[in-house]
Design an enzyme around this catalytic site. Structure first.
Site, PDB file in Angstrom:
ATOM      1  CG  ASP A 102      -9.759  15.715 -15.058  1.00 41.26           C
ATOM      2  OD1 ASP A 102      -9.086  15.101 -15.910  1.00 41.26           O
ATOM      3  OD2 ASP A 102     -10.754  15.232 -14.486  1.00 41.26           O
ATOM      4  NE  ARG A 124      -2.920   0.532   3.307  1.00 40.47           N
ATOM      5  CZ  ARG A 124      -2.183   0.650   4.430  1.00 40.47           C
ATOM      6  NH1 ARG A 124      -1.377   1.692   4.573  1.00 40.47           N
ATOM      7  NH2 ARG A 124      -2.270  -0.251   5.373  1.00 40.47           N
ATOM      8  CE  LYS A 126     -12.726   7.627 -18.401  1.00 40.73           C
ATOM      9  NZ  LYS A 126     -13.055   8.893 -17.781  1.00 40.73           N
ATOM     10  CE1 TYR A 162     -16.514  11.321 -15.816  1.00 43.39           C
ATOM     11  CE2 TYR A 162     -16.011  11.378 -13.480  1.00 43.39           C
ATOM     12  CZ  TYR A 162     -16.366  10.673 -14.612  1.00 43.39           C
ATOM     13  OH  TYR A 162     -16.583   9.323 -14.526  1.00 43.39           O
TER      14      TYR A 162
END
Ligand SMILES: *Cc1c(COP(=O)(O)O)cnc(C)c1O
Length: 399
Positions: A169, A45, A194, A97
């Site tokens: 973004d 982690r 994406k 978004y």
């Protein structure tokens, strides 16, 4: 060295074995020589060798210092918002978004973080929205689905003047087309799901900062909150990055051809593509992007959901699906899909009319894509005509 070469050769050869592909360290923990004495890793982690390679490549690619990889784009956005405190304010792009909007309004609002939505293509609107509590300006450029372009350099100058953080973004443009940190932004986030992943096979997010301290804070939240990207998914992003330049170049070329084809089609009303000189932000796009991207949106002259549905169900190469940026072309109908939860009036004002269609232009041969659209539009035209005739027949003769 040119950007493509630099990217490919920033992917290291494995020092231990000479493997040219980055090994997938599918492990949760690392054996220690003595308590606290380890080889740089103790728990996946906190840090994992495969993820670390990805983070280093991406930091360099965006012109930043620190990168952190997350389990999704939204987890990446979430880590940035955690930099704020109760009482702080955000100024965000108005056609943000949907998932970021939901995070701001349904999660962070109750913790006392307030967001003002403005048209960030209008610098005056940003200036007017700033208060003593504004800590973060949040933009996307290009936006979804009408591809509005905000001037990153000019907004960074405003943010700098008021000592406000600017986060961009960069999902729609990708680092190949623009590097917001070099234009003055403080933070870049990606839905790596994406273009960076590029093959529609992984959900992932990235945060990149220019400043080491800010990067350390993001890394703290990455470990403290735990929405990390796994080793295999990190490998998939590295593999995606290897062809990023090549893919983006072809996405842009295909999108440009399609945008021009659509502009000339008699059934098409508006075409939204920043590379068309009549796009309202064409000049800004030309100034700040290397090319205009792989997304094209358009509306029909018959502005009904029925007409749009006819189109999106009659393409054969463009698959009807959410998401974007993969090698295969996708089509979506924002009004009934991504933007369904937005009030109809607000939605239409933002340009998301009933017939608006968004194309994520893939890497098929452009001639095949155009022919697919031509056929779907012809069927749509016939459907519109038939519906019109039925309506006429329904009107009694003597009226
Ligand atoms: C998809 C997307 C996100 C969210 O990313 P996920 O990987 O789906 O969590 C954020 N911003 C933009 C612009 C997106 O397109």
């Amino acid at each position: 060295m040119q950007a493509t070469t630099q990217l490919l050769h920033s992917i290291p050869v494995d020092a231990q074995t000479g493997a040219i592909a980055v090994p997938i360290y599918q492990t949760s923990t690392f054996v220690q020589d003595a308590p606290g004495v380890n080889k740089g890793f103790d728990y996946s982690r906190t840090n994992n060798p495969t993820r670390q390679v990805l983070e280093k490549i991406v930091a360099k690619l965006e012109g930043g210092k620190v990168a952190a990889a997350f389990a999704s784009g939204l987890a990446a956005i979430d880590a940035v918002i955690k930099l704020l405190e109760s009482g702080d304010e955000i100024i965000a792009v108005d056609d943000i978004y949907g998932g970021a909007y939901r995070l701001f309004e349904k999660v962070y609002k109750k913790f006392g973080i307030r967001v003002t939505y403005v048209d960030t293509t209008d610098l005056g609107a940003i200036n007017r929205a700033i208060t003593s509590k504004t800590k973060l300006i949040w933009i996307e450029s290009p936006t979804n689905p009408t591809l509005k372009i905000s001037d990153i350099e000019a907004i960074a100058a405003i943010a700098n003047r008021y000592r406000i953080l600017l986060c961009v973004d960069n999902t729609f443009a990708s680092p190949v087309l623009q590097q917001p940190l070099l234009a003055g932004a403080d933070i870049v986030v990606h839905s790596a799901t994406k273009y960076i992943g590029g093959h529609s096979d992984v959900i992932a997010g990235l945060v990149i900062t220019k400043d080491e301290d800010l990067g350390a804070q993001i890394k703290f939240y990455q470990n403290a909150c735990g929405a990390v990207l796994g080793p295999f998914d990190s490998f998939l992003l590295i593999r995606g990055l290897e062809t990023l330049h090549l893919r983006i170049t072809q996405h842009c070329r295909n999108a440009d051809l399609l945008a021009r084809y659509l502009t000339a089609h008699p059934l098409v009303d508006k075409v939204y593509y920043p590379g068309l000189p009549d796009h309202p932000n064409y000049e800004t796009a030309r100034k700040q992007q290397k090319d205009f991207g792989g997304i094209v949106s358009f509306s029909l002259k018959t502005d009904t959901e029925e007409a749009a549905t006819s189109f999106v169900t009659n393409t054969r190469l463009f698959h009807l699906a959410e998401s974007l940026g993969g090698v295969k072309s996708l089509v979506s109908h924002p009004a009934s899909m991504t933007h369904k939860s937005i009030d109809a009036e607000v939605r239409k004002k933002a340009g998301v009319t009933d017939s608006l269609i968004r194309l994520s232009v893939g890497l098929e041969d452009a001639r095949d894509l155009i022919s697919d659209i031509e056929t779907a539009l012809a069927i749509t035209g016939a459907t519109i005509q038939k519906t019109g005739e039925k309506r006429k027949q329904a009107v009694p003769e003597n009226c």
